[in-house]
Scaffold this motif. Sequence first.
Motif, short mmCIF file in Angstrom:
data_model
loop_
_atom_site.label_atom_id
_atom_site.label_comp_id
_atom_site.label_asym_id
_atom_site.label_seq_id
_atom_site.Cartn_x
_atom_site.Cartn_y
_atom_site.Cartn_z
N ARG A 196 0.73 -1.26 -0.05
CA ARG A 196 -0.08 -0.14 0.01
C ARG A 196 1.08 1.09 -0.09
O ARG A 196 0.56 2.16 -0.92
N LYS B 147 3.54 7.08 3.13
CA LYS B 147 2.23 6.56 3.44
C LYS B 147 1.35 8.06 3.31
O LYS B 147 0.13 7.59 3.49
N PRO C 228 -7.00 7.86 0.02
CA PRO C 228 -7.90 6.89 0.20
C PRO C 228 -8.92 7.09 -1.20
O PRO C 228 -9.34 8.08 -1.49
N ALA D 284 -9.60 1.79 4.22
CA ALA D 284 -10.27 2.97 4.16
C ALA D 284 -11.77 3.09 4.33
O ALA D 284 -12.25 4.16 5.30
N GLU E 217 -3.38 6.12 7.53
CA GLU E 217 -4.63 6.03 6.86
C GLU E 217 -5.99 6.24 7.39
O GLU E 217 -6.79 6.94 6.79
#
Length: 429
Positions: free
Chosen positions: A63, A209, A214, A320, A345
């Motif tokens: 991710r 990150k 999202p 998300a 996130e």
Amino acid sequence: MLRVLYSLLWVVILPLALLRLVWRGRKEPGYVRNIGERLGAYGHLPAQGPWLWVHAVSVGETRAAQPLVEALLAAYPTHRLLLTHMTPTGRQTGAQLFGKEPRVLQCYLPYDLPWLVRRFLRYFRPAAGMLMETEVWPNVVHGARRAGVPLFLVNARLSPRSFRRTARFGRAASAMYADFAGVLAQTSGDAERFQALGLEAVQITGNLKFDMQPAPAGIERGHRLRQAFGGRAVLAAASTREGEEPFLLDALSRWPQLCGDTPRPALLLVPRHPQRFDEVAAMAERAGFSVQRRSAMDVDKLAAPITADIVLGDSMGEMAMYFAASDLAFVGGSLLPLGGQNLIESCAVGTPVLVGPHTFNFAQATEDAIAAGACRRVANAEELMQAAARLLADATALAEMRAHARTFAGVHRGATVRTLAALAPALGA
């Protein structure tokens, strides 16, 4: 000499490693698929490049690599991108993110034996390689240098604990890191620790990150899921690790004693590892809670309100959505000395965060989030429930934390641009 001894150790444990794949494959079939790739057999895959190679071991690294992969594809339209993993969940996450991109090819990185690494490098002949975060394999790093492949440690982090362990190897550790073409560190603290190992080619580029955006569809589905809980508050327990759920469930069962008259929220429980979904569901039911599983729902067609005490997030690639469905989130791996998990996130969707005392793998991001008012630290599961109760009962405080979370996630963006600029000389741009 240490690398030779390390390779001999790999020779000894290789049969055990293969047996472990078969053992884990009983519950997670992905472990027994494509075993040949782990032994350097890639004849079933196209070799024609030129390739840019990104190694992302598992889910979190994959991710985190998303903004970098997308930027590399845009900046180098004549290249293809080779995305390697070590776990089936990492590979599955990569397929979810890039499965429709014809220029991305996924496979497993071979085990870290010199001849297997040579097979990999000779087959694909990557123009450059990028290892994500902490993935330092001695024979991979050394083999890339000998093959003339510039290799970078990207989004690199080195916790104080890892630094102390690495420093014990003295010159051998310094020599291994010196084989990198460059180390692109997340923070100044990470950079200082790499430099203390004797590295000179260290740059601070930030944390990729923060650049993860999202998906709007995921957020929208999260809002629909949130509405299905009706007037109940929702507390997420995200990326929980083995050993943490018993503490969480015990504290939740004692909510009236710990939290008084504040109504108990619904718990959205999302274990980090999918092979534990059934185990955690059974654990929650044994503790006396009613459980509804995400896999049994159609979020787009929720006909009835959710009345279960706990919703088990037994799906991949929907974090998300889970954060967007929650009023407040606890990010796991932090109640026990496991180092914590990524809280960015959650902040990116505006969901405030609670963490436990053990966040050494994400120390800087966590401390920055606390300083920004987006996160609060608790000592244990009991304090977690009490802090959640106070915030869920105080709409103003919760709204302030929500705003701070969005601001915190926004002000730290830009690592992808800085990383691409640092890579450009080696990539011929």
